[in-house]
Design an enzyme around this catalytic site. Sequence first.
Site, PDB file in Angstrom:
ATOM      1  N   CYS A  66       0.852  -1.196   0.000  1.00 28.69           N
ATOM      2  CA  CYS A  66       0.000   0.000   0.000  1.00 28.69           C
ATOM      3  C   CYS A  66       0.886   1.244   0.000  1.00 28.69           C
ATOM      4  CB  CYS A  66      -0.863   0.010   1.242  1.00 28.69           C
ATOM      5  SG  CYS A  66      -1.801  -1.504   1.450  1.00 28.69           S
ATOM      6  N   ARG A  72       2.526   1.919  -6.776  1.00 28.10           N
ATOM      7  CA  ARG A  72       2.428   0.806  -5.825  1.00 28.10           C
ATOM      8  C   ARG A  72       1.101   0.069  -5.985  1.00 28.10           C
ATOM      9  NH1 ARG A  72       6.314   1.418  -1.696  1.00 28.10           N
ATOM     10  NH2 ARG A  72       5.123   0.250  -0.176  1.00 28.10           N
ATOM     11  N   TRP A  96      -3.778  -1.620  -1.288  1.00 26.50           N
ATOM     12  CA  TRP A  96      -3.645  -2.749  -2.200  1.00 26.50           C
ATOM     13  C   TRP A  96      -4.054  -3.943  -1.360  1.00 26.50           C
ATOM     14  CZ3 TRP A  96      -0.918  -7.252  -3.357  1.00 26.50           C
ATOM     15  CH2 TRP A  96      -0.963  -7.633  -4.709  1.00 26.50           C
ATOM     16  N   ASN A 145       0.509  -0.313   6.160  1.00 30.79           N
ATOM     17  CA  ASN A 145       0.995  -1.080   5.015  1.00 30.79           C
ATOM     18  C   ASN A 145       1.623  -2.346   5.576  1.00 30.79           C
ATOM     19  OD1 ASN A 145       2.253  -2.034   2.696  1.00 30.79           O
ATOM     20  ND2 ASN A 145       3.914  -0.548   2.772  1.00 30.79           N
ATOM     21  N   GLY A 146       1.244  -3.515   5.070  1.00 23.64           N
ATOM     22  CA  GLY A 146       1.808  -4.761   5.565  1.00 23.64           C
ATOM     23  C   GLY A 146       0.719  -5.728   5.994  1.00 23.64           C
ATOM     24  N   GLU A 150      11.735 -20.870 -17.303  1.00 28.00           N
ATOM     25  CA  GLU A 150      11.390 -19.492 -16.934  1.00 28.00           C
ATOM     26  C   GLU A 150      12.537 -18.543 -17.296  1.00 28.00           C
ATOM     27  OE1 GLU A 150       8.977 -17.802 -16.382  1.00 28.00           O
ATOM     28  OE2 GLU A 150       9.663 -16.040 -15.303  1.00 28.00           O
ATOM     29  N   LYS A 167      12.384 -15.265 -19.964  1.00 28.67           N
ATOM     30  CA  LYS A 167      12.843 -13.906 -19.649  1.00 28.67           C
ATOM     31  C   LYS A 167      13.787 -13.396 -20.741  1.00 28.67           C
ATOM     32  CE  LYS A 167      10.501 -13.106 -17.275  1.00 28.67           C
ATOM     33  NZ  LYS A 167       9.544 -13.991 -16.717  1.00 28.67           N
ATOM     34  N   GLU A 183      11.822 -12.622 -23.960  1.00 22.55           N
ATOM     35  CA  GLU A 183      10.840 -11.533 -23.989  1.00 22.55           C
ATOM     36  C   GLU A 183      11.449 -10.157 -23.794  1.00 22.55           C
ATOM     37  OE1 GLU A 183       7.649 -11.541 -21.087  1.00 22.55           O
ATOM     38  OE2 GLU A 183       8.945 -12.414 -19.578  1.00 22.55           O
ATOM     39  N   HIS A 203      19.179 -36.101 -28.099  1.00 23.88           N
ATOM     40  CA  HIS A 203      18.178 -36.713 -28.993  1.00 23.88           C
ATOM     41  C   HIS A 203      17.828 -35.802 -30.171  1.00 23.88           C
ATOM     42  CE1 HIS A 203      17.728 -40.083 -26.307  1.00 23.88           C
ATOM     43  NE2 HIS A 203      17.648 -39.230 -25.311  1.00 23.88           N
ATOM     44  N   LYS A 244       1.326  -6.229 -20.253  1.00 22.12           N
ATOM     45  CA  LYS A 244       1.419  -6.820 -18.914  1.00 22.12           C
ATOM     46  C   LYS A 244       0.293  -7.816 -18.672  1.00 22.12           C
ATOM     47  CE  LYS A 244       3.062  -7.358 -14.776  1.00 22.12           C
ATOM     48  NZ  LYS A 244       4.165  -8.327 -14.732  1.00 22.12           N
TER      49      LYS A 244
HETATM   50  O1  M6R Z   1      -1.140 -12.310 -15.263  1.00 21.14           O
HETATM   51  P1  M6R Z   1      -0.771 -13.723 -15.601  1.00 21.14           P
HETATM   52  O2  M6R Z   1       0.141 -14.332 -14.592  1.00 21.14           O
HETATM   53  O3  M6R Z   1      -1.966 -14.605 -15.843  1.00 21.14           O
HETATM   54  O4  M6R Z   1       0.024 -13.612 -16.952  1.00 21.14           O
HETATM   55  C1  M6R Z   1       0.452 -14.757 -17.624  1.00 21.14           C
HETATM   56  C2  M6R Z   1       1.479 -14.416 -18.685  1.00 21.14           C
HETATM   57  O5  M6R Z   1       0.916 -13.570 -19.645  1.00 21.14           O
HETATM   58  C3  M6R Z   1       2.716 -13.750 -18.085  1.00 21.14           C
HETATM   59  O6  M6R Z   1       3.313 -14.556 -17.107  1.00 21.14           O
HETATM   60  C4  M6R Z   1       3.751 -13.451 -19.182  1.00 21.14           C
HETATM   61  O7  M6R Z   1       4.267 -14.653 -19.681  1.00 21.14           O
HETATM   62  C5  M6R Z   1       4.868 -12.551 -18.632  1.00 21.14           C
HETATM   63  N1  M6R Z   1       5.154 -11.509 -19.552  1.00 21.14           N
HETATM   64  C6  M6R Z   1       6.127 -13.275 -18.383  1.00 21.14           C
HETATM   65  O8  M6R Z   1       7.150 -12.442 -17.965  1.00 21.14           O
END
Ligand code: M6R
Length: 616
Positions: free
Chosen positions: A2, A27, A75, A101-102, A482, A486, A489, A505, A611
């Site tokens: 928050c 935030r 939040w 906050n917390g 993962e 990163k 993307e 393989h 996002k």
């Molecule tokens: O909001 P979500 O966790 O459902 O989003 C899922 C994906 O769109 C999200 O994780 C996306 O792959 C990110 N850009 C990864 O960094």
Amino acid sequence: MCGIAGYLGPRKAVDVVFDQLKRLEYRGYDSAGIAFPERQDIRILKKAGKLSELGRLLEDTETSDVRTAMGHSRWATHGAPTDTNAHPHFDQTENVSIIHNGIIENYLELREELAAKGHHFHSQTDTEVAAHVIGDEYDKGVPLEEAVRLAVKRLRGAYALVVMSRTEPGKLVATRNASPLILGFGEHENMLASDIPALLPYTREVMVLEEGDIAVLTDHSVRIMDGDSREVPIKAMTIEWDIAAAERGGYEHFMLKEIHEQPDVIRQTLAGRIDDKNQIRFEQIFGEHVWHEIDRVNIIACGTAYHAGLMGKYLFEKLLRLPCDVYYSSEFRYGDPVLSPKSLAIFISQSGETADSLAALRLCKEKRIRTLGIVNVIGSSIARECDRTIFTQAGPEISVASTKAYTAQVLVLTLLALYVAQVTEAPGIRVPSVVEELKGLSEKAKACLNTEDVVLALAEDVRNAPLCFFLGRGADAYVGMEGALKLKEIAYIPTQEMPAGEMKHGPIALIQPGVVSIFGATNDAVLEHSSIREKVISNMQEVKARGGTIVAITTEEDNTVERVAEYVVKIPKCESEFLSALLSVIPLQLLSYHVARLNGCEIDQPRNLAKSVTVE
Ligand code: M6R
């Protein structure tokens, strides 16, 4: 996470606090409120929704004479984002009001204790309970700061608190434990906020309040005491940052800030979920008998959340011997999955708004399958529509590349698997000893942030790589996926990710000088006379023999990978191998960040991405 703001001085205090809240907007918030002294009382204005909703309330209120105010943007963690749950909150007698906050971890116990003494609560929040505890002490006739000092001894958890009283109107008292709080000093004015950017238009002289200290602010003085009432010297620093950098807490990008927040996110995610006997406590999930009934788990998610789901599969199958499949949300819906009526569908989502996941959730609801959400944003569609939801408590994630949400998702899955082990008395797992390890995880995550030197050197190689492999076995392979996402993307480097044993393989044909292979080698468990790490080292040798560059992520006591790898990244070892693997995501996140930065990529808003993906 928050936003907290407070002001005392000659300016229009309500306007200043409202402006400070706007500067804390990054935030995230779902409701907001302001309190100020009015005649002999405290006036509170608060409203669910965006800050502009509160702004509209303020437009209709005469506040130009107000010289002391405190404000909050919420939040939500406990209770939906409603007017009633918004801060500030009063104590029982409305003598004091607080913003927070917390998370107060023992709020249920305290609430019961106070209810037995006749206290009535209006909201579902832990904050209102904290207000009542402070009021309980204040009613004994002590000064406000003493009431706060005594009250915080009864609180457990993370908090930054600011308190205002009806009878001492020109004073704000603030304290904190594991949540940020900054004091700002001006000419005949003093102020405070959760973060530096909110203070910069008014002063550049600031001080971070130390954990456990109590600050007493008036317009002309600031006094700080420690938890034993001893005076603490004020050590102000001058902030030179520009305002935009300040919003990122001095970091160049939100992504880097969010990577560095992970030690705190781990603490927040665990907060309130572990009791004194190292047992897991979850309030919002199904009754214990349900866990005996569930015969299969399906985890459904996209992107980073899908990768967290793979770690969930590893945990459920390894710790619980409970079959678990992980689906991409977009495939689940159209794949006509075979679903057992006794199964549980888990939806993982940071935003809680991802259209593919939401559609898959609605399909499960139609088929009357039990659904559980693991979601970061309270009040989001997935959180609302799942039968039950566990919140990851990671705070708002602003950078498009998900980092801290992943760590929080895997941690919630770990807690969930341990919880199920606890209630079903699963054989072979010592829940309290894994919990003990979880308690030390935040410090180990901090140590992982110190890998930046080797990561920076490696980034110089990876930035020009035509292809980067991410390899490992078991949980290391899942974390590698993962890491690969990163790098794709935000740095636009082509990647291939798979279990290390699969390379031979076919994909090994792609190895040639310049191709970098990053191996997760954090697991040294011995199976049939050789360790998993030894198997991974053999896979490294195969790649090295074909001219590839080898990078190993291993644990700090290991010195076996050095003989093969050009780059070695060392992280702290955890007894539970899936926790070591989880920690290895931190250097991988840092690597993508630095490669992107070296290549001049737009880090927080990478090309072609959004996002929250709200289209199918
Ligand atoms: O909001 P979500 O966790 O459902 O989003 C899922 C994906 O769109 C999200 O994780 C996306 O792959 C990110 N850009 C990864 O960094």
